[in-house]
Design an enzyme around this catalytic site. Structure first.
Site, PDB file in Angstrom:
ATOM      1  N   SER A 180      -3.977   4.171  -2.452  1.00 27.42           N
ATOM      2  CA  SER A 180      -5.431   5.646  -0.957  1.00 27.42           C
ATOM      3  C   SER A 180      -5.032   4.649   0.169  1.00 27.42           C
ATOM      4  O   SER A 180      -4.705   3.252   0.130  1.00 27.42           O
ATOM      5  CB  SER A 180      -6.066   5.662  -1.668  1.00 27.42           C
ATOM      6  OG  SER A 180      -7.045   6.227  -0.120  1.00 27.42           O
TER       7      SER A 180
ATOM      8  N   TYR B 138     -13.763   1.287  -3.716  1.00 31.24           N
ATOM      9  CA  TYR B 138     -12.753   1.558  -3.479  1.00 31.24           C
ATOM     10  C   TYR B 138     -11.986   1.166  -3.188  1.00 31.24           C
ATOM     11  O   TYR B 138     -10.746   1.131  -3.389  1.00 31.24           O
ATOM     12  CB  TYR B 138     -13.474   3.539  -3.583  1.00 31.24           C
ATOM     13  CG  TYR B 138     -11.674   4.100  -2.995  1.00 31.24           C
ATOM     14  CD1 TYR B 138     -11.587   5.305  -4.488  1.00 31.24           C
ATOM     15  CD2 TYR B 138     -11.065   4.781  -2.269  1.00 31.24           C
ATOM     16  CE1 TYR B 138     -10.355   5.843  -4.263  1.00 31.24           C
ATOM     17  CE2 TYR B 138     -10.068   5.795  -2.035  1.00 31.24           C
ATOM     18  CZ  TYR B 138     -10.111   6.406  -3.305  1.00 31.24           C
ATOM     19  OH  TYR B 138      -8.398   7.100  -3.261  1.00 31.24           O
TER      20      TYR B 138
ATOM     21  N   LYS C  42      -7.641   0.518  -4.431  1.00 28.16           N
ATOM     22  CA  LYS C  42      -6.799   0.862  -4.369  1.00 28.16           C
ATOM     23  C   LYS C  42      -6.139   0.266  -3.891  1.00 28.16           C
ATOM     24  O   LYS C  42      -4.411  -0.063  -4.274  1.00 28.16           O
ATOM     25  CB  LYS C  42      -7.453   2.112  -3.082  1.00 28.16           C
ATOM     26  CG  LYS C  42      -8.025   3.249  -4.167  1.00 28.16           C
ATOM     27  CD  LYS C  42      -6.556   3.727  -5.733  1.00 28.16           C
ATOM     28  CE  LYS C  42      -7.133   4.856  -5.948  1.00 28.16           C
ATOM     29  NZ  LYS C  42      -6.123   5.100  -6.907  1.00 28.16           N
TER      30      LYS C  42
END
Length: 262
Positions: free
Chosen positions: A146, A159, A163
């Site tokens: 991401s 997150y 990632k």
């Protein structure tokens, strides 16, 4: 013909998180390019719809409903590909995701769960898949990372860290597995999947996000599927250890949650 380089005829792929969104688009794209596909996600009903689209493209689909937050379940997909479809050439580690949360509300357990779901599952499937790939000459692995693994926005500690780890894992795995197995990743920007339903369905939020994106649009799952196909096919045969940014040109987050200063 140059377009023949995008063919993966009679190859077998595993795509995780394939019930909808990027995973579904990727599974169908690989089938349209000639691959049989093992598709997996939690929701079996979604998978049957994707399987029908794969079969409409003239290829075989094998459905595995599983909770891929368990790395052992992810690893089992490699064996299913060989047992049912006879070989394994392509792995797309698409499953992942973590809800945003302020840093001081991010427990160690929440952080570790994010790492497990986004990185450990990819590693488990990769390790399980490589021996089968080597048995037929090699293969290609594509990890879905991401833009939040590269840019900093409030609320994305878990997150974004996971990632970012997946992106560097890609480089490290590529070094270990070269030259017979290529490993690349895609750093995805804002794409119209179920994770963005709250934005896509709100004209004001959508306009704000699009205005903050250099290309002024939210991406489509097919944008990511096309890059996966490129990286997994002979067209990407001279690419390994790279993280390709498919993010509309983002250099900063395009949606803030308005978390206040401490």
């Amino acid at each position: 013909m140059i377009f023949d380089q995008l063919r993966v005829t009679d190859h077998v792929a595993v795509v995780t998180g394939a019930g909808r969104g990027i995973g579904a688009a990727t599974a169908v794209a690989l089938a349209e390019a000639g691959a049989d596909v093992v598709i997996s996600s939690r929701t079996e009903a979604d998978l049957h719809d994707v399987a029908a689209r794969i079969e409409q493209a003239g290829r075989k689909a094998h459905v595995v409903a599983a909770d891929l937050s368990d790395p052992s379940a992810a690893a089992d997909l490699a064996r299913a590909a060989v047992d049912v479809l006879g070989r394994l050439d392509i792995v797309v580690n698409n499953v992942g995701g973590t809800y945003p949360r302020p840093l001081l509300d991010t427990s160690v357990e929440f952080l570790e769960a994010a790492f497990r779901f986004n990185v450990s599952t990819a590693h488990a499937l990769t390790v399980a898949a490589v021996p089968s790939m080597l048995a037929t000459g090699g293969g290609a692995i594509v990890n879905i990372s991401s833009v939040m693994g590269r840019v900093a926005g409030r609320g994305f500690a878990a997150y974004g860290t996971a990632k970012a780890a997946l992106a560097h894992y890609t480089r490290l795995a590529a070094a270990d597995l070269a030259p017979r197995v290529r490993v690349n990743a895609i750093a995805v920007g804002s794409v119209a999947t179920s994770a963005l339903d709250v934005v896509v369905g709100n004209p004001e939020l959508r306009a704000k996000m699009e205005a903050a994106t250099p290309l002024h649009v939210i991406g489509d799952p097919d944008h990511i599927a096309a890059m996966v196909l490129h990286l997994a096919s002979p067209a990407g045969g001279y690419i390994t250890g790279k993280v390709i940014e498919v993010d509309g040109g983002l250099q900063t987050p395009n949606l803030e949650f308005g978390l206040p200063d401490l």
